[in-house]
Design a protein around this motif. Sequence first.
Motif, short mmCIF file in Angstrom:
data_model
loop_
_atom_site.label_atom_id
_atom_site.label_comp_id
_atom_site.label_asym_id
_atom_site.label_seq_id
_atom_site.Cartn_x
_atom_site.Cartn_y
_atom_site.Cartn_z
N LEU A 1 68.57 22.16 18.04
CA LEU A 1 67.55 21.87 17.03
C LEU A 1 66.36 22.78 17.27
CD1 LEU A 1 66.21 20.14 14.79
CD2 LEU A 1 65.48 18.57 16.60
N GLY A 2 65.99 23.55 16.28
CA GLY A 2 64.84 24.44 16.38
C GLY A 2 63.64 23.86 15.65
N LEU A 3 62.51 23.81 16.30
CA LEU A 3 61.28 23.28 15.72
C LEU A 3 60.30 24.41 15.47
CD1 LEU A 3 60.81 20.16 18.04
CD2 LEU A 3 61.80 20.20 15.74
N ILE A 4 59.86 24.55 14.23
CA ILE A 4 58.82 25.51 13.88
C ILE A 4 57.56 24.69 13.62
CG2 ILE A 4 58.08 27.27 12.24
CD1 ILE A 4 60.99 28.03 11.86
N GLY A 5 56.61 24.79 14.54
CA GLY A 5 55.47 23.88 14.59
C GLY A 5 55.76 22.82 15.64
N TYR A 6 54.74 22.53 16.45
CA TYR A 6 54.99 21.62 17.57
C TYR A 6 53.82 20.64 17.75
CZ TYR A 6 56.88 20.11 22.09
OH TYR A 6 57.41 19.36 23.11
N GLU B 1 57.87 30.20 19.09
CA GLU B 1 56.59 30.88 19.21
C GLU B 1 56.19 31.36 17.81
OE1 GLU B 1 53.56 31.32 20.18
OE2 GLU B 1 54.31 31.47 22.24
N HIS B 2 54.92 31.68 17.62
CA HIS B 2 54.48 32.19 16.33
C HIS B 2 55.24 33.47 15.97
CE1 HIS B 2 51.34 29.28 16.02
NE2 HIS B 2 50.73 29.68 17.13
N GLN B 3 55.54 33.61 14.72
CA GLN B 3 56.24 34.81 14.27
C GLN B 3 55.42 36.04 14.60
OE1 GLN B 3 56.59 35.33 10.01
NE2 GLN B 3 58.68 36.10 10.22
N GLY B 4 56.06 37.03 15.20
CA GLY B 4 55.38 38.27 15.52
C GLY B 4 54.56 38.25 16.79
N ALA B 5 54.58 37.13 17.52
CA ALA B 5 53.81 37.05 18.76
C ALA B 5 54.33 38.05 19.79
CB ALA B 5 53.88 35.63 19.32
N THR B 6 53.42 38.65 20.52
CA THR B 6 53.82 39.64 21.53
C THR B 6 54.09 39.01 22.89
OG1 THR B 6 51.47 40.09 21.96
CG2 THR B 6 52.61 41.52 20.38
N ARG C 1 58.64 27.90 25.19
CA ARG C 1 58.94 28.33 23.83
C ARG C 1 59.89 29.52 23.85
NH1 ARG C 1 54.42 26.65 19.60
NH2 ARG C 1 53.43 24.99 20.79
N VAL C 2 60.45 29.79 22.68
CA VAL C 2 61.29 30.98 22.51
C VAL C 2 60.74 31.79 21.35
CG1 VAL C 2 63.34 29.78 23.38
CG2 VAL C 2 62.90 29.83 20.91
N SER C 3 61.14 33.01 21.27
CA SER C 3 60.67 33.85 20.16
C SER C 3 61.13 33.26 18.83
CB SER C 3 61.18 35.27 20.30
OG SER C 3 62.58 35.32 20.06
N PHE C 4 60.38 33.54 17.81
CA PHE C 4 60.73 33.09 16.46
C PHE C 4 62.12 33.56 16.09
CE2 PHE C 4 60.50 33.46 11.79
CZ PHE C 4 60.06 32.19 11.45
N GLU C 5 62.44 34.79 16.42
CA GLU C 5 63.73 35.37 16.07
C GLU C 5 64.88 34.68 16.82
OE1 GLU C 5 60.98 37.05 16.78
OE2 GLU C 5 60.59 37.72 14.72
N GLN C 6 64.67 34.36 18.10
CA GLN C 6 65.72 33.67 18.86
C GLN C 6 65.98 32.30 18.29
OE1 GLN C 6 65.18 33.34 23.14
NE2 GLN C 6 66.75 31.75 23.28
N LEU C 7 64.91 31.60 17.92
CA LEU C 7 65.10 30.27 17.33
C LEU C 7 65.95 30.37 16.06
CD1 LEU C 7 62.83 27.27 17.07
CD2 LEU C 7 63.63 28.25 14.91
N LEU C 8 65.68 31.36 15.22
CA LEU C 8 66.44 31.51 13.98
C LEU C 8 67.92 31.74 14.27
CD1 LEU C 8 64.07 33.86 11.93
CD2 LEU C 8 64.30 31.38 11.72
N SER C 9 68.23 32.59 15.21
CA SER C 9 69.62 32.97 15.45
C SER C 9 70.40 31.91 16.22
CB SER C 9 69.68 34.30 16.19
OG SER C 9 69.06 34.19 17.46
#
Length: 318
Positions: free
Chosen positions: A150-155, A177-182, A188-196
Amino acid sequence: MNTVFLDRDTFNQNVDLSAIELQSSSLRCYSMTQQDQVVERCRDAHCIISNKVLLSAANLKQLPNLKLVCIAATGTNNIDLPAAKALGIAVVNVAGYAKHTVPQYVFAQILAYYSKTEQHNRNTQQGLWSQSEIFCVLGEPMYQLANKILGLIGYGALAQEVEKIALAFDMQVLIAEHQGATTIRHGRVSFEQLLSDSDIISLHCPQTPETTGLINQAVLQKMKPSAMLINTARGALIDNQALLTALQTKQIAYAVLDVLEQEPPPKDHILLNAGLDNLTITAHIAWACQEAQQELINIIGQNIQSFKQGGGLNRLVS
């Protein structure tokens, strides 16, 4: 404290208003209020309660008796906060009232999808069990939640409650993590990892300029073809055309929306008329369990009491 409730019908009629009545010398309720009725109805009001009725700077300037605005929700986009501050009008909101009800809705939808309860009930109603040569009717495949991701966007508070339930089902939980965060914060995990990686993605972030249209074509293309998307946050987080295309082409498997970018939506809204069996839309009701509605009203009463006593409970504008 003369109090005016501008849109009483945004709550069930059996919700008890006594918490507000106790703090008001008078309480006048309107089922709904149009923009051109706001000033006339609130001319003698010291306190206005509004769930979704807009209170513009022009409205506020014509209400010299007004001391307090109680937003009957968490979001603040229905009132001009800078204008209220300039005019010395205090503004309060409510939060935490849907802490249990929104997560319950999220998992009601997840369980319905993964357990196929509606389809299996329909099989029985259609007589398939009585006609079966074996002891059961297997029907559409069901899948367990254990080990699903389960991926949560917003926590915030709601997402954290969703996480607790997910862990009780032995699911894995990823927090974006926020999209595009460095840099990636701990836990947390990167936005892209959560999507995939996610089997289910649940949206719980606010609508801001950065998150408007967050779920777009490029994002949907990075999700699993088997993924389920749930939005109980704000409708404008999702690009409607991109989602429609993704569902039509089976780019993702399923979507549940409790919010749309315009509410109520027009009859010709592209998602309402999509005719898809992999899309569920409900009318912004994830928050609206009876207990949550009552808690919200009770908090408004507490907000008024705090204001009268010089306190700052849930104060957004002093």
